[in-house]
Design a protein around this motif. Structure first.
Motif, short mmCIF file in Angstrom:
data_model
loop_
_atom_site.label_atom_id
_atom_site.label_comp_id
_atom_site.label_asym_id
_atom_site.label_seq_id
_atom_site.Cartn_x
_atom_site.Cartn_y
_atom_site.Cartn_z
N HIS A 65 0.79 -1.24 0.00
CA HIS A 65 0.00 0.00 0.00
C HIS A 65 0.82 1.29 0.00
O HIS A 65 0.30 2.34 0.26
N ARG A 66 2.12 1.19 -0.32
CA ARG A 66 2.89 2.43 -0.41
C ARG A 66 2.87 2.98 -1.83
O ARG A 66 2.86 4.17 -2.04
N ILE A 67 2.89 2.09 -2.80
CA ILE A 67 2.88 2.60 -4.17
C ILE A 67 1.68 2.08 -4.93
O ILE A 67 1.57 2.23 -6.12
N GLY A 68 0.76 1.48 -4.26
CA GLY A 68 -0.41 0.98 -4.95
C GLY A 68 -1.34 0.40 -3.92
O GLY A 68 -1.20 0.65 -2.73
N THR A 114 -2.46 -0.10 -9.11
CA THR A 114 -1.98 1.20 -8.63
C THR A 114 -3.12 2.06 -8.09
O THR A 114 -2.87 2.97 -7.31
N THR A 115 -4.35 1.77 -8.49
CA THR A 115 -5.46 2.57 -7.95
C THR A 115 -6.58 1.64 -7.47
O THR A 115 -6.74 0.53 -7.96
N GLU A 116 -7.37 2.16 -6.54
CA GLU A 116 -8.52 1.44 -6.02
C GLU A 116 -9.54 1.16 -7.15
O GLU A 116 -10.15 0.08 -7.20
N VAL A 117 -9.70 2.14 -8.03
CA VAL A 117 -10.66 1.99 -9.14
C VAL A 117 -10.27 0.80 -10.02
O VAL A 117 -11.11 -0.04 -10.38
N HIS A 118 -8.99 0.74 -10.33
CA HIS A 118 -8.52 -0.35 -11.17
C HIS A 118 -8.70 -1.70 -10.45
O HIS A 118 -9.12 -2.69 -11.05
N LEU A 119 -8.40 -1.70 -9.16
CA LEU A 119 -8.53 -2.93 -8.36
C LEU A 119 -9.97 -3.43 -8.40
O LEU A 119 -10.23 -4.62 -8.64
#
Lengths: 156, 160
Positions: A65-68, A114-119
């Protein structure tokens, strides 16, 4: 290559260099001189470990969770579909670890983006493709400082 | 993409096995060897460790147990810190529950070569940390379909 085929040099490389890899221009030569061997011997030993897939890489392990962002996902997959679903999941670039475990929730994997949306998009897509619900269990806190893994070569 | 992001992308697959690996990484992204080294040492907050990443299963560590615990919320930090410090525990995370299917909120991993030895370790852990009143389940891995480091390859997409 079986564990008992490892050379003494390979055991040391595996056990003692999981962290604090030298950040010098010539790290392999520096390790070699510390161990009293040549740089070529270190490189050959590592190459062999690489080819045998005993090491996945020499590189960084990132703090979560530091870079993604990432999450642990579990699915309850019917036995006869497990192989297919697991192969599909493993093929996704966002998935790193993917294991079958002995439980009603039998497929466990980590999704990283890298983003919550992508996840979330990846999770939605998995549900759509497989027709099986995903259970997402995001990490809230880590209580472990990863110092690598003691392989205990001297203590078997 | 920032310089650090380009560097992370270039290095996450691993250092090449050549005399000057940081120079080789730098060459791929138009960065000097010195800058690669400086940036990597400045990235300590992001990089947990840098070194050999071992595939445990190939070395005979095939009994890999994920132990999950249903800890009262007010105790989870205490129990987590206790477990996280034990030598036999290789990961320890507080995770969200997923009710009603999944009441467990604390996860730890115990690796070993044999299932019985892992279960022995778990028994002594329960005793040592006084956890016998906390409901837990053990999920051994049966098959590893994929194991590699996290790949963060969507920086460019994320910034568009």
């Amino acid at each position: 290559m079986a564990p008992e085929d490892l050379s003494a040099l390979q055991e040391i490389l595996l056990n003692d260099f999981q962290k604090d890899f030298p950040l010098s221009p010539t790290p392999y030569a520096d390790i070699a001189s510390r161990l009293g061997v040549t740089e070529a011997e270190v490189l050959d030993a590592l190459r062999e470990l690489n080819e045998a897939e005993i090491i996945s890489r020499i590189g960084p392990v990132f703090r979560p969770h530091r870079i993604g962002t990432s999450t642990l996902v579990a699915m309850a997959v019917p036995k006869e579909r497990l192989e297919d679903v697991a192969n599909y999941i493993s093929g996704l670039p966002e998935v790193n670890h993917n294991y079958e475990r002995e439980h009603r929730f039998n497929l466990w994997f980590v999704v990283t983006a890298t983003t919550e949306v992508h996840l979330q998009a990846v999770l939605t897509e998995i549900e759509k493709k497989t027709g099986i619900a995903v259970m997402s269990l995001p990490m809230l806190e880590s209580y472990h400082i990863d110092l690598g893994f003691d392989l205990k070569f001297n203590n078997q | 993409m920032s310089s650090n992001q380009r560097l992370i992308e270039a290095i996450q697959g691993g250092l090449p096995l050549v005399s000057r690996p940081y120079a080789a990484i730098g060459e791929r992204i138009g960065m000097s060897e010195a800058e690669v080294i400086t940036r990597l040492s400045d990235l300590r907050g992001v990089i947990k460790r840098l070194g050999v990443v071992v595939c445990h299963r190939k070395l005979g560590y095939r009994a890999n147990a994920m132990v999950v615990w249903d800890v009262p919320d007010e105790e989870v930090a205490d129990v987590g810190q206790q477990l996280g410090q034990l030598e036999c525990v290789t990961l320890c995370y507080h995770r969200a529950r997923h009710l009603p299917d999944w009441p467990f909120n604390l996860f730890c991993m115990i690796h070993g070569k044999e299932r019985n030895r892992v279960l022995d370790k778990l028994d002594s852990l329960v005793e040592q940390c006084h956890l016998s009143h906390i409901h837990h389940e053990v999920l051994f891995s049966r098959h590893c379909f994929k194991q590699r480091g996290a790949i963060y390859s969507q920086f460019a997409a994320a910034e568009r």
